[in-house]
Scaffold this motif. Structure first.
Motif, PDB file in Angstrom:
ATOM      1  N   PRO B 103     -12.744   3.456   5.356  1.00 42.54           N
ATOM      2  CA  PRO B 103     -12.452   2.459   6.405  1.00 42.54           C
ATOM      3  C   PRO B 103     -11.172   1.671   6.121  1.00 42.54           C
ATOM      4  CG  PRO B 103     -14.776   2.403   5.804  1.00 42.54           C
ATOM      5  CD  PRO B 103     -14.094   3.272   4.778  1.00 42.54           C
ATOM      6  N   GLY B 104     -10.975   1.315   4.849  1.00 36.87           N
ATOM      7  CA  GLY B 104      -9.761   0.586   4.475  1.00 36.87           C
ATOM      8  C   GLY B 104      -8.520   1.441   4.645  1.00 36.87           C
ATOM      9  N   GLN B 105      -8.624   2.707   4.283  1.00 43.17           N
ATOM     10  CA  GLN B 105      -7.480   3.622   4.446  1.00 43.17           C
ATOM     11  C   GLN B 105      -7.100   3.705   5.930  1.00 43.17           C
ATOM     12  OE1 GLN B 105      -5.870   5.185   1.974  1.00 43.17           O
ATOM     13  NE2 GLN B 105      -7.298   5.310   0.258  1.00 43.17           N
ATOM     14  N   ILE B 106      -8.111   3.867   6.768  1.00 42.11           N
ATOM     15  CA  ILE B 106      -7.843   4.058   8.204  1.00 42.11           C
ATOM     16  C   ILE B 106      -7.265   2.780   8.825  1.00 42.11           C
ATOM     17  CG2 ILE B 106      -8.985   4.438  10.437  1.00 42.11           C
ATOM     18  CD1 ILE B 106     -10.768   6.516   9.002  1.00 42.11           C
ATOM     19  N   MET B 107      -7.830   1.628   8.470  1.00 47.95           N
ATOM     20  CA  MET B 107      -7.297   0.379   9.030  1.00 47.95           C
ATOM     21  C   MET B 107      -5.887   0.112   8.525  1.00 47.95           C
ATOM     22  SD  MET B 107      -9.634  -0.249  11.043  1.00 47.95           S
ATOM     23  CE  MET B 107      -8.813  -1.654  11.802  1.00 47.95           C
ATOM     24  N   SER B 108      -5.645   0.468   7.266  1.00 50.46           N
ATOM     25  CA  SER B 108      -4.316   0.269   6.705  1.00 50.46           C
ATOM     26  C   SER B 108      -3.305   1.165   7.422  1.00 50.46           C
ATOM     27  CB  SER B 108      -4.354   0.581   5.200  1.00 50.46           C
ATOM     28  OG  SER B 108      -3.141   0.242   4.584  1.00 50.46           O
ATOM     29  N   ALA B 109      -3.702   2.416   7.673  1.00 49.91           N
ATOM     30  CA  ALA B 109      -2.795   3.331   8.381  1.00 49.91           C
ATOM     31  C   ALA B 109      -2.503   2.825   9.786  1.00 49.91           C
ATOM     32  CB  ALA B 109      -3.408   4.732   8.430  1.00 49.91           C
ATOM     33  N   LYS B 110      -3.537   2.273  10.466  1.00 56.03           N
ATOM     34  CA  LYS B 110      -3.311   1.699  11.804  1.00 56.03           C
ATOM     35  C   LYS B 110      -2.229   0.613  11.737  1.00 56.03           C
ATOM     36  CE  LYS B 110      -5.314   1.828  15.336  1.00 56.03           C
ATOM     37  NZ  LYS B 110      -4.908   2.575  16.564  1.00 56.03           N
ATOM     38  N   GLY B 111      -2.363  -0.273  10.768  1.00 54.22           N
ATOM     39  CA  GLY B 111      -1.364  -1.329  10.618  1.00 54.22           C
ATOM     40  C   GLY B 111       0.006  -0.766  10.276  1.00 54.22           C
ATOM     41  N   MET B 112       0.004   0.292   9.469  1.00 55.49           N
ATOM     42  CA  MET B 112       1.270   0.891   9.036  1.00 55.49           C
ATOM     43  C   MET B 112       2.023   1.543  10.191  1.00 55.49           C
ATOM     44  SD  MET B 112       1.893   4.014   6.409  1.00 55.49           S
ATOM     45  CE  MET B 112       1.295   5.108   7.662  1.00 55.49           C
ATOM     46  N   TYR B 113       1.305   2.209  11.104  1.00 50.61           N
ATOM     47  CA  TYR B 113       1.984   2.797  12.267  1.00 50.61           C
ATOM     48  C   TYR B 113       2.767   1.709  13.024  1.00 50.61           C
ATOM     49  CZ  TYR B 113      -1.140   6.928  11.945  1.00 50.61           C
ATOM     50  OH  TYR B 113      -1.821   8.044  11.543  1.00 50.61           O
ATOM     51  N   ASP B 114       2.132   0.570  13.182  1.00 51.14           N
ATOM     52  CA  ASP B 114       2.770  -0.521  13.911  1.00 51.14           C
ATOM     53  C   ASP B 114       4.006  -1.030  13.167  1.00 51.14           C
ATOM     54  OD1 ASP B 114       2.798  -2.394  16.083  1.00 51.14           O
ATOM     55  OD2 ASP B 114       2.163  -3.922  14.637  1.00 51.14           O
ATOM     56  N   GLU B 115       3.918  -1.062  11.836  1.00 51.71           N
ATOM     57  CA  GLU B 115       5.074  -1.512  11.037  1.00 51.71           C
ATOM     58  C   GLU B 115       6.238  -0.526  11.180  1.00 51.71           C
ATOM     59  OE1 GLU B 115       3.330  -2.116   7.150  1.00 51.71           O
ATOM     60  OE2 GLU B 115       2.001  -3.684   7.915  1.00 51.71           O
ATOM     61  N   PHE B 116       5.908   0.762  11.270  1.00 55.60           N
ATOM     62  CA  PHE B 116       6.949   1.771  11.548  1.00 55.60           C
ATOM     63  C   PHE B 116       7.578   1.526  12.911  1.00 55.60           C
ATOM     64  CE2 PHE B 116       5.797   4.722   8.128  1.00 55.60           C
ATOM     65  CZ  PHE B 116       7.038   5.248   7.848  1.00 55.60           C
ATOM     66  N   ASN B 117       6.722   1.281  13.905  1.00 53.02           N
ATOM     67  CA  ASN B 117       7.244   1.068  15.267  1.00 53.02           C
ATOM     68  C   ASN B 117       8.175  -0.135  15.330  1.00 53.02           C
ATOM     69  OD1 ASN B 117       5.910   3.277  16.249  1.00 53.02           O
ATOM     70  ND2 ASN B 117       4.163   2.122  17.060  1.00 53.02           N
ATOM     71  N   LYS B 118       7.913  -1.125  14.463  1.00 53.37           N
ATOM     72  CA  LYS B 118       8.785  -2.307  14.431  1.00 53.37           C
ATOM     73  C   LYS B 118      10.045  -2.055  13.603  1.00 53.37           C
ATOM     74  CE  LYS B 118       5.320  -5.181  13.378  1.00 53.37           C
ATOM     75  NZ  LYS B 118       4.382  -6.317  13.243  1.00 53.37           N
ATOM     76  N   ARG B 142       3.947   3.159   1.554  1.00 55.14           N
ATOM     77  CA  ARG B 142       3.381   2.120   2.428  1.00 55.14           C
ATOM     78  C   ARG B 142       1.864   2.040   2.324  1.00 55.14           C
ATOM     79  NH1 ARG B 142       7.283   0.981   6.968  1.00 55.14           N
ATOM     80  NH2 ARG B 142       9.212   1.975   6.325  1.00 55.14           N
ATOM     81  N   MET B 143       1.235   3.109   1.838  1.00 53.52           N
ATOM     82  CA  MET B 143      -0.229   3.111   1.696  1.00 53.52           C
ATOM     83  C   MET B 143      -0.666   2.801   0.262  1.00 53.52           C
ATOM     84  SD  MET B 143      -1.699   3.685   4.657  1.00 53.52           S
ATOM     85  CE  MET B 143      -3.347   4.211   4.142  1.00 53.52           C
ATOM     86  N   SER B 144       0.255   2.319  -0.580  1.00 58.03           N
ATOM     87  CA  SER B 144      -0.079   2.149  -1.999  1.00 58.03           C
ATOM     88  C   SER B 144      -1.081   1.028  -2.240  1.00 58.03           C
ATOM     89  CB  SER B 144       1.188   1.922  -2.835  1.00 58.03           C
ATOM     90  OG  SER B 144       1.738   0.649  -2.566  1.00 58.03           O
ATOM     91  N   GLY B 145      -1.330   0.196  -1.238  1.00 53.02           N
ATOM     92  CA  GLY B 145      -2.339  -0.858  -1.380  1.00 53.02           C
ATOM     93  C   GLY B 145      -3.751  -0.364  -1.151  1.00 53.02           C
ATOM     94  N   ASN B 146      -3.919   0.936  -0.926  1.00 48.06           N
ATOM     95  CA  ASN B 146      -5.245   1.516  -0.729  1.00 48.06           C
ATOM     96  C   ASN B 146      -5.502   2.581  -1.787  1.00 48.06           C
ATOM     97  OD1 ASN B 146      -4.258   0.642   2.153  1.00 48.06           O
ATOM     98  ND2 ASN B 146      -6.487   0.664   2.173  1.00 48.06           N
TER      99      ASN B 146
END
Lengths: 323, 176
Positions: B103-118, B142-146
């Motif tokens: 769950p943490g990996q998936i939520m982190s990836a969701k946030g990361m996509y948005d950071e890429f878009n920005k 970018r996913m190193s916090g998981n």
């Protein structure tokens, strides 16, 4: 976690609470409270205060204390004109932590010394006068410069190292002293006889912003050496800003992380470089000056040669000299 | 203290001790046990959730400080039988073994996509001022916090790469 009274500040006066502990991002403080290393009776939440802007003027960039590490690293002006700061921020923590951690809070985060974190052990920073087992103990990540017989902790921030190289000034609103602007060397104190005191800030003082002067001339870089390639504290880091004109170094600003109880800057290192033609031998001279008083404690002896190599690599990169 | 959080689109009122973290509010007060408690000290990322669209560690957040905020947890993405594209991609690519970090990996990836878009840069971006490339190296950094102690990282990266556009990534900008 010990219980505490929660107060949400709605103005700066609320935050200047001499009996309260200020919380912003909380990424370090909440961790310390869970370990009961910090047990504040009152927590003052400053996150609703108006300190989230980055304002550019002709002479400076004013970074509000609540600007998150993510927003600061991604800010167009910072990426373009102060890349050493962007790089340092991006080398620190994780994406999640950078989204919460703030500029003011990052400056005031506390050491990750294993004895500071272990409440069953003595630690002069946590319990003044109890002793420092780190000197003969687990000290791989600890300091080799600026230590005292009472404490060899390192300051963990990457951001602050870049800010030190950039001559940043911290804007502080004090209930007793009014508005102050301090350099990082003025704000942080070395451990000396009382390692529990890490800054000159007093109860009720609030960091409201960090000011960067105009972008420096020359190239900027941040080099961080750590145990894994991401999401780890620095063993050694170097923030470097160097300008070379007509084959000679005209300006140099160098700050170091992972080596000392505060972001370390030593003007005599820069004095060795300025006015000289860059060369491998010159870089060695600069490293000699930086490390002449360095003292290892066993496990962390490696930091002394590592600091030399990292400094030389940074200087080579910034001046174009091949090593 | 009485606070209101908007959790997965619905306003939820809770009465909590100020010590309660966002993670514990979800798990103990709202029965949303998808967000996991791994280390409880911000080191593993199992508690990652979105607060006002940004990924954070729920374990290092006091819920009282988030009164009025919008929270998205793994339960807000999909349900069994109706998985989100990223959830389905984790299944398809074996993006887990024990599943505790998922769950943490998936939520982190969701946030990361948005950071890429920005257009946010990362530690491994060569050019700080350019749009970042959506590469495996960028994803790993970018996913190193998981953390995934089963070490399902290849499957995790593949799932994140595969479902990026379906999950809203608009700026892939291939290097080739």
């Amino acid at each position: 976690m010990k219980s505490f009274e929660y107060v949400r500040a709605s103005g700066i006066a609320d935050a200047q609470d001499t009996a309260g502990r200020i919380i912003a991002g909380g990424t370090n403080l909440i961790d310390l409270m869970k370990h009961q290393i910090e047990t504040p009776p009152r927590l003052v939440d400053v996150t609703r205060l108006d300190m989230t802007e980055i304002e550019q003027s002709a002479h400076s960039l004013r970074i509000g204390a609540l600007v998150t590490n993510s927003d600061l690293a991604a800010h167009d002006t910072v990426r373009r004109d102060y890349p050493v700061l962007s790089r340092a921020l991006l080398a620190g923590a994780s994406g999640q932590l950078r989204n919460k951690a703030t500029t003011g809070g990052n400056l005031l985060q506390r050491t990750r010394c294993p004895y500071f974190y272990d409440t069953t052990q003595p630690c002069n920073k946590r319990v003044p006068g109890s002793g420092c087992p780190a000197k003969e103990g687990i000290n791989r990540i600890l300091a080799v410069l600026g230590t005292s017989p009472h404490c060899i902790a390192t300051h963990p921030s990457d951001m602050a190292v870049a800010m030190r190289a950039l001559d940043a000034r911290v804007e502080i609103e004090s209930p007793n002293r009014g508005t102050e602007m301090l350099t990082l060397d003025e704000m942080y104190v070395l451990p000396g006889d009382d390692p529990s005191k890490e800054t000159v800030l007093e109860a009720g003082d609030l960091i409201t912003a960090v000011h960067l002067p105009q972008p420096p001339k020359g190239k900027q870089t941040y080099r961080k050496v750590r145990d894994r390639s991401s999401y780890a504290f620095a063993l050694v880091s170097v923030a470097g800003i160097v300008d070379v004109e007509d084959g000679k170094i005209t300006e140099a600003a160098l700050a170091f992380g992972g080596l000392a109880p505060r972001p370390w800057r030593d003007g005599t290192v820069e004095d060795v470089l300025v006015g000289e033609a860059p060369s491998d031998a010159l870089f060695d001279k600069a490293a000699d000056v930086l490390l002449q008083d360095a003292q290892g404690f066993g496990e962390n002896d490696f930091k002394i040669p590592l600091a030399r190599r990292t400094l030389k690599a940074v200087l080579a990169e910034l001046t174009g000299v091949t090593q | 203290m009485q606070i209101t959080l908007t959790v997965n689109g619905a306003a939820r009122e809770v009465d909590i001790d100020p010590r309660t973290t966002l993670l514990d509010v979800m798990r103990h007060h709202l029965d949303l046990t998808g967000s996991k408690k791994g280390c409880d000290h911000g080191q593993c990322g199992a508690c990652t959730m979105l607060v006002n669209g940004r990924r954070i560690n729920g374990c290092l957040s006091l819920a009282v400080m988030h009164d009025g905020d919008e929270i998205t947890t793994i339960e807000g993405l999909g349900d069994p039988g109706n998985l989100s594209p990223l959830q389905a991609a984790f299944v398809r690519n074996d993006g887990y073994q024990c599943g505790y970090c998922t769950p943490g990996q998936i939520m982190s990836a969701k946030g990361m996509y948005d950071e890429f878009n920005k257009g946010w840069p990362s530690h491994v971006s060569d050019d700080l001022t350019a749009e970042p490339n959506f590469t495996t190296a960028e994803i790993k950094e970018r996913m190193s916090g998981n953390l995934c102690r089963c070490s399902a990282y290849p499957g995790i990266c593949k799932a994140i790469e595969e479902s990026a556009e379906e999950e809203g990534l608009t700026k892939r900008k291939a290097a080739e």
